[in-house]
Design an enzyme around this catalytic site. Structure first.
Site, PDB file in Angstrom:
ATOM      1  N   SER A  70       7.285   1.738   1.038  1.00  0.00           N
ATOM      2  CA  SER A  70       7.619   1.757  -0.486  1.00  0.00           C
ATOM      3  C   SER A  70       8.382   2.835  -1.176  1.00  0.00           C
ATOM      4  CB  SER A  70       6.576   2.245  -1.408  1.00  0.00           C
ATOM      5  OG  SER A  70       4.997   1.074  -1.356  1.00  0.00           O
ATOM      6  N   LYS A  73      11.370   0.875  -2.766  1.00  0.00           N
ATOM      7  CA  LYS A  73      10.927   0.605  -3.951  1.00  0.00           C
ATOM      8  C   LYS A  73      11.869   2.031  -4.944  1.00  0.00           C
ATOM      9  CE  LYS A  73       6.409  -0.537  -4.285  1.00  0.00           C
ATOM     10  NZ  LYS A  73       5.297   0.109  -3.926  1.00  0.00           N
ATOM     11  N   TYR A 195      10.099  -9.866  -1.131  1.00  0.00           N
ATOM     12  CA  TYR A 195       9.261  -8.115  -1.669  1.00  0.00           C
ATOM     13  C   TYR A 195       8.544  -7.633  -0.271  1.00  0.00           C
ATOM     14  CZ  TYR A 195       6.155  -5.061  -3.604  1.00  0.00           C
ATOM     15  OH  TYR A 195       5.491  -3.661  -3.438  1.00  0.00           O
ATOM     16  N   TYR A 246       1.767   7.618  -5.829  1.00  0.00           N
ATOM     17  CA  TYR A 246       0.660   7.064  -5.950  1.00  0.00           C
ATOM     18  C   TYR A 246      -0.525   7.984  -6.830  1.00  0.00           C
ATOM     19  CZ  TYR A 246       2.048   4.825  -1.569  1.00  0.00           C
ATOM     20  OH  TYR A 246       2.962   3.892  -0.804  1.00  0.00           O
ATOM     21  N   VAL A 264       3.791   4.104   2.296  1.00  0.00           N
ATOM     22  CA  VAL A 264       2.997   4.378   3.378  1.00  0.00           C
ATOM     23  C   VAL A 264       3.085   4.484   4.715  1.00  0.00           C
ATOM     24  CG1 VAL A 264       0.843   2.893   1.993  1.00  0.00           C
ATOM     25  CG2 VAL A 264       2.051   1.734   3.528  1.00  0.00           C
TER      26      VAL A 264
END
Lengths: 310, 310, 310, 310
Positions: A70, A73, A195, A246, A264
């Site tokens: 992530s 992102k 993705y 998160y 993660v």
């Protein structure tokens, strides 16, 4: 940039932090939802700092590649804004999302518009936008990371991408759900491919600290050209602070007090606007999905330097 | 405190800001859920800055009292932490809450523990705690505000309190719901009384800027004694940044970039840790419940001074 | 079978009902989510009754084929129970689902187990089960309908199936979501194909009334062999009564008082256990997705015959 | 009434049922949320049948009083309809509610209108309506039960009412929440008082079977006068079948196949329209709150008599 802030002695600082967090290394649990991540040796720790001029310092396993997950992102968001501008914000919000259990009901309540670009739903919208803008979202993203990090060897991890795909039903559900509201432009299977490839990119702390430099330089790339307006760079930093970790953004804000984005894989990128960027990695996660040692190391950084926002 | 940051010329700065936002004054809509607020003249604007030594500067209607409403939640939180310590965090979280529609389902999902002390559910828990600790939560809070602001004339607005009570069914629902999980210690009707009185306290921008000084002084009160540990003061600032402006915390972080707490009376308090506190007021609200002109004025402040976090 | 109940004079009864509902024909709105349904002439109405011996009577457009849509869910459920037995109920419940807005959050709360086999999520599980049991769910279902109706010309409508597919993102989301809980055995795209083909089957009132006969005969097929145990047939009738008409099961129970299953094509099948089966069709739907004239006609049937449950 | 149905030999039937369920008596767990119910001896079982003429037969503990609890909701609903007519349905729906976890979010989604009169939210609206219509809802209800049962000794259980009150925060939350939508007319504390008194009424199986007779007689009271229109009586029976047994309405429909309403005291009332009413009691509940032995006994009844709907 903060007037008068003098840069710390980074090598000494990093040694100090590494010593402070050493007892914690191995804590937490590596991500277990795909085998490729679950098998990582948890007794690894690396940290890197890059200054505005692209000088990078590190400690521990700071040159060992890991799965960025992530953390990518942030870079996808930056590219989508750079290529397509602010209209992206019509399709994804900039507000924290509350706890994860209700992501789908929230999507339903808000007509398929995800709360922010860092929850999976929002990241899917960003990648969808990037795909429309570039025709090859994951390759563009990889190329961008190579250029900003100065590391031409960065690549995808095909095993991780395949594993993500195999366990990708929840992301597929979210993507189709948004598509039912007209908020996905590309075919869902193609979007998911990009993705999952995006998530699989392997980087080291050194790579990430350098690649995120444009966020400390208010939008200026490694080669001195402008990627983002100053305002867009601010937007990304603000979203990182409020939504980047998160369901622990409040905790992270209090303990670290810097814009940050975790993955993660155990990596975290953080930004001291106008001064430097940080990348830290250790695979063991806490129950909210953030690297235990990574958060501790960043906490030490701001405590020792007084660079915390609060 | 940031090394080397020099304080701006506050009087000139405030005049400049007032001129910049003048065209906006009157925008937005005063809170309509109780008549006492709906009737306020929207063409009012005031702003005040207080430095660490308690010097206060202002512009416009900066000495006009208004209904502090949710801005009082910051002070109640500080008092509850000061009186009772960190065990408060076992009964209320520190994470953003996502959009308001699901506050009750979120409470249910999380067994009656509100997400943070600035949503109504969390503020009720804080007041309940303060009531248990002091025996008279609303009076203690008023006394604290009088002392920190140096204004012995601060008081409750009985009409507003009565009006809140009359339209208080949703707060009553939330309080009883938490009580069903054992997260309310006092009788709900008594708790609601204190909560509505708390919301009704009238303050000016000058009062609020001075009263919030302990947040810029890392926990030190106006009289030089310590109210909170440095860590507790940081906690409050972090919660303000991530949760202080209803469902616009991300937007506020991006535009203003400072810890802030708003109220539906049109007031906002903001903190530049180690430097100063700000209070701004104008009754017209945007659709998320924050003062239109207030947010704009704080935006101008950080833009002009470069004091934004990002 | 009810002791002593004498069968009504069906032809006269149907004529009477047709006359009674004639002023309503054309009311409501045909389903609009796919063009193939939206274009149907709303001024059509047909009704058929089949007795236990397979004699069928009809009125109006009772031999005109229409898109069976969700009415097929009853037959898929029957086949899945017949082929695989009661273990199906480990994967799907038998309780009403409340209003549709929260289907996804309910699925999440209940770990991917849908509430009943007549909401889309539950029907997808049934088709998935049937696919595993037979290797070709939609063809098996079509063959079953041909045999029970005695009409070998029954077929799929390829245009409708393609249209369903094109607008199938929400069903895809639900299927992937359940797959993420391990409650889908087949690949989601293959499952969706069978599901959309299933929905596209064209039948007339005559076909449906005859095909549903096994529910009035307590599980006995048209050829006299047993399809379901008496208990399984009861289960299906009970689920039809409590869950068969979307979010209007209570209303349907009160007005009609018979087990029934509706579809957005405007068809409804209803059962008088031990006596007869009914099928009715008129394309205009009410806001909950049930045929306006269809419900009215069934209402007249139970009112005129006194066969209502209550 | 069903043509030609002959009444069973009730005394023999009840003996048979009692023998059949004897091994189950003591199963399940009495309600534990209030001490007054938790302490009841679980080894009790009673069952009564009343025919249309008011003859009542029973077996076991059929004359022992117990806490009627939610069974009273049927009678309150009947009275509210009788006194105020169909406008009640503007304030409460007639559809099943899905599982209980989302009652509050569903209320929010549907603007404070509960799904049906048998969930607590809906029952509170009914009692509120009855209070407005009569000025003393709980006394009116008690008086009605006395008249219909022919038992002038029926009364409230003050200990149970007090205990309900003490543990009534969730009901208070629901009532205030609906009040915030304008769907409660009386002061919430007064409403709750009446509601808790209502729940505390003590009745025996004999009382309940007789008192419910108007539902089998299509609206005619014990004294031959009309309480409800035939249509209203049908409405209540339909709502009982689809919503009368908490989150087990589908299961109850399949196993028992009669309109029924259960209470956490272990009582259940069921109706065979046009023939008789049943009341059964045994304190041990299943995980959904229905009497284990009560459901089993009703299941035997319909199996032995063939009176099941399906």
């Amino acid at each position: 940039m903060r007037n008068g802030t003098t840069a710390p002695d980074y090598p000494a600082l990093l040694e100090r932090i590494a010593a402070d967090v050493a007892p914690l290394v191995g804590s937490g649990t590596p991500a277990e939802y795909i085998p490729a991540l679950a098998g990582v040796d948890p007794y690894q720790f690396g940290m890197a700092v890059a200054d505005l001029d692209g000088n990078v310092h590190g400690v521990g396993d700071w040159r060992v590649p890991f799965s960025a997950q992530s953390v990518t992102k942030v870079f996808a968001l930056a590219l989508a804004l750079a290529e397509g501008g602010d209209s992206l914000w019509e399709r994804v919000g900039r507000e924290p999302s509350g706890n994860p259990f209700n992501s789908l009901v929230q999507l339903e309540y808000e007509n398929g518009i995800p709360r922010n670009p860092f929850i999976n739903a929002g990241a899917l919208v960003v990648t969808d936008r990037l795909q429309t803008l570039t025709g090859d979202a994951s390759s563009e993203l990889l190329e961008f990371l190579r250029q900003e990090s100065g590391n031409p060897d960065l690549g995808f991890d095909a095993e991780v991408a395949a594993s993500e795909h195999e366990h990708g039903d929840r992301n597929a559900a979210v993507a189709h759900f948004m598509a039912s509201y007209g908020n996905i432009d590309n075919p869902v299977p193609a979007l998911l491919d990009h993705y999952f490839w995006q998530c699989s990119i392997e980087t080291s702390c050194a790579d990430l600290a350098l690649a995120a430099g444009f966020l400390a330089r208010h939008g200026i790339r490694a080669d001195g050209t402008r990627l983002l307006t100053r305002s867009e760079a601010k937007q990304i930093n603000a979203v990182m602070l409020t939504c980047g970790t998160y369901d622990a953004a409040g905790e992270f804000a209090y303990r670290v007090g810097l814009p940050g984005k975790s993955g993660v894989g155990g990596g975290i990128v953080a930004v001291v606007p106008g001064l430097c960027t940080l990348a830290v990695w250790s695979p063991g996660l806490d129950r909210r999905g953030n690297s235990v040692v990574g958060v501790a190391a960043l906490d030490r950084f701001t405590t020792l330097t007084g660079l915390s926002v609060f």
